[in-house]
Design an enzyme around this catalytic site. Sequence first.
Site, PDB file in Angstrom:
ATOM      1  N   TYR A 240       0.868  -1.179   0.000  1.00 48.09           N
ATOM      2  CA  TYR A 240       0.000   0.000   0.000  1.00 48.09           C
ATOM      3  C   TYR A 240       0.905   1.230   0.000  1.00 48.09           C
ATOM      4  CZ  TYR A 240      -4.226  -2.733   0.884  1.00 48.09           C
ATOM      5  OH  TYR A 240      -5.279  -3.609   0.776  1.00 48.09           O
ATOM      6  N   HIS A 422     -17.340  -1.094   3.384  1.00 47.00           N
ATOM      7  CA  HIS A 422     -16.006  -1.230   3.977  1.00 47.00           C
ATOM      8  C   HIS A 422     -16.043  -2.105   5.226  1.00 47.00           C
ATOM      9  CE1 HIS A 422     -11.865  -0.085   4.922  1.00 47.00           C
ATOM     10  NE2 HIS A 422     -12.250   0.071   6.178  1.00 47.00           N
TER      11      HIS A 422
END
Length: 620
Positions: A240, A422
Amino acid sequence: MRICKKNIRLQDFTIMYFIAIAALMVILVASYQGPTNAVEVSDLKINPSGPLPPLPMPFRMSLDPRGDVQLSWNISYANQEVYIQLTVADIKHGMVFGMSDRGELTNADLVVLWDSGTNSYFGDAWSDSEGHVSLDSQQDYELLDAKHKPDGFHLLFKRPFSTCDPRDYLIEEGTVHVIYGFLEEPLASLEQLNLSRIHTGMQTVLMLRPDTLPPILPPDVRTLDVLSPNVIIPHQETTYWCYIQKLPENMPKNHIVMYESVITPGNEAIVHHMEVFECSADKGDVPEYSGSCDDKMKPNKLDFCRHVLAAWAMGAEAFYYPPDAGLPLGGPSSSRFLRLEVHYHNPLIISGRHDSSGIRLYYTPSLRRYDAGIMELGLVYTPIMAVPPKQNSFYLSGYCTSECTQTALPSGGIYIFASQLHTHLAGRGVRTVLVRAGKELEVVQEDKHFSTHYQTIRVLRKMTNVLPGDVLITKCTYNTEDRSKPTLGGFGIMDEMCVNYVHYYPRTKLELCKSHVDLGYLQKYFNFINRFHGDDHCMCDVDVTEQYSKLQWDAFSGEVLDSLYNTAPISMHCNQSSARLFPGEWDKKPVPVVTSILDKPRYPCEGGAPPTSKPPTPQV
């Protein structure tokens, strides 16, 4: 005379022997005419049951890390069918394509192209709990075309959303885990195939998309590229990467009306998903940064860049705002700093690859009628909410109550046009429903096969109008069978969340409408479970995290916690954009009582009910 008769008998015997051998060969050849239910590719005549879809297909993505297998597809909501095209750069003896609950090779719905050494076949198939493949007695994939072209082998077929075959995958809105594999050798019989013995891969995709035409962009539209600064992709499977970008000085208020991905050529199969966040305006300047999002030495202010502006995942197309609304960008009350986050998925551990991928924002200084807004629904980020260990399916629900919507929404309500679901790693499903007058009215968004590794903003096929006094319930499903300790709510990837970021207009001051179970009732739960297990010592002065960790977990503890979450009073977070609560009493609110009317099957045989009659399983 006897010799003559003996010679005649010997000749007769010889003739009869060779006749028997010939007859046996005829029987053997005749008995192998290929699979009875499969289609022989060489005999294919283009005569589909309906018109072919327009080409090129509007939706497409790479399936494998090298980009050698391309998936493209189109949707017919009128016929409830999906058209799928596979393009393979180099095909040897066939391939497998299919769908399963979470990308498993077992219990998967498959379509297989294979050759026996002399002929090629196409057929609907399935895999059992050990990966063994069998031809399905009910053939629901219809072959439309198969041919070699300059860019590779093209295979075109279609399938209904719902087939009424219990072995077939139900194609519905939300994440679809597709699997693929390659056949390196001929197969005399499809039953010789075991998916665990061939090269396979998996990708996630939103198969069903809205069928509306995108709105026309205004003539004065401008662009802003938020791109990675020529990053060298780390030679590891998962990265990431975070990058801080500064907006131009004194940028006036504009409206974002569209955004799309910008992928460095050659990296289409490695850039998995990306998000652009706006930093908190009250935190001032954010230091320059380009590096791993997980680096402990990164600036602390990056943690305050959480307001989502754009999100893209592999296979997603451009995102358009409704014609009457745009997302504010710039202006005196906004931050001048954006954070780009890129997820690189590099399973082949390719090294030395440079990347400048990101998201291109299209914005206009001609402000539209409404500001679009983003509101958080679901559960508050708090360890008060937890998932017990060893759970196959555990449910947590967050509430946006009628009191909050009555207080915060305008008289005409708001219109939700998109959402971003999410959870973290234990999440398996997310669902938000709209409740009015105590009854479920409609599903705002649902994903029964949710993956935290595939998160994108999803445009609704039909906008949802939320009125003052309505209730929004977001319910998440978790699996913790591989965990020995409780999973608490929080920001860490091993913690959990249950959130739906809904995109709506007109923008209001309501930015967060979430809940958690009342802390006092949770303390009663701890005391009760401890006494049940023989511990009368009160741990009232110990924080929630430690109490959860010291609890003796068994089936009874989990069942009581589930009951507590569904019946105990809740504390509401009905927050304004300034993070202050709206005026009112928000503690010890009763859980909304709801009549469920939305769980009826959407298809006649949804839920795996078998058809009324099926042909016997063919012997291949």
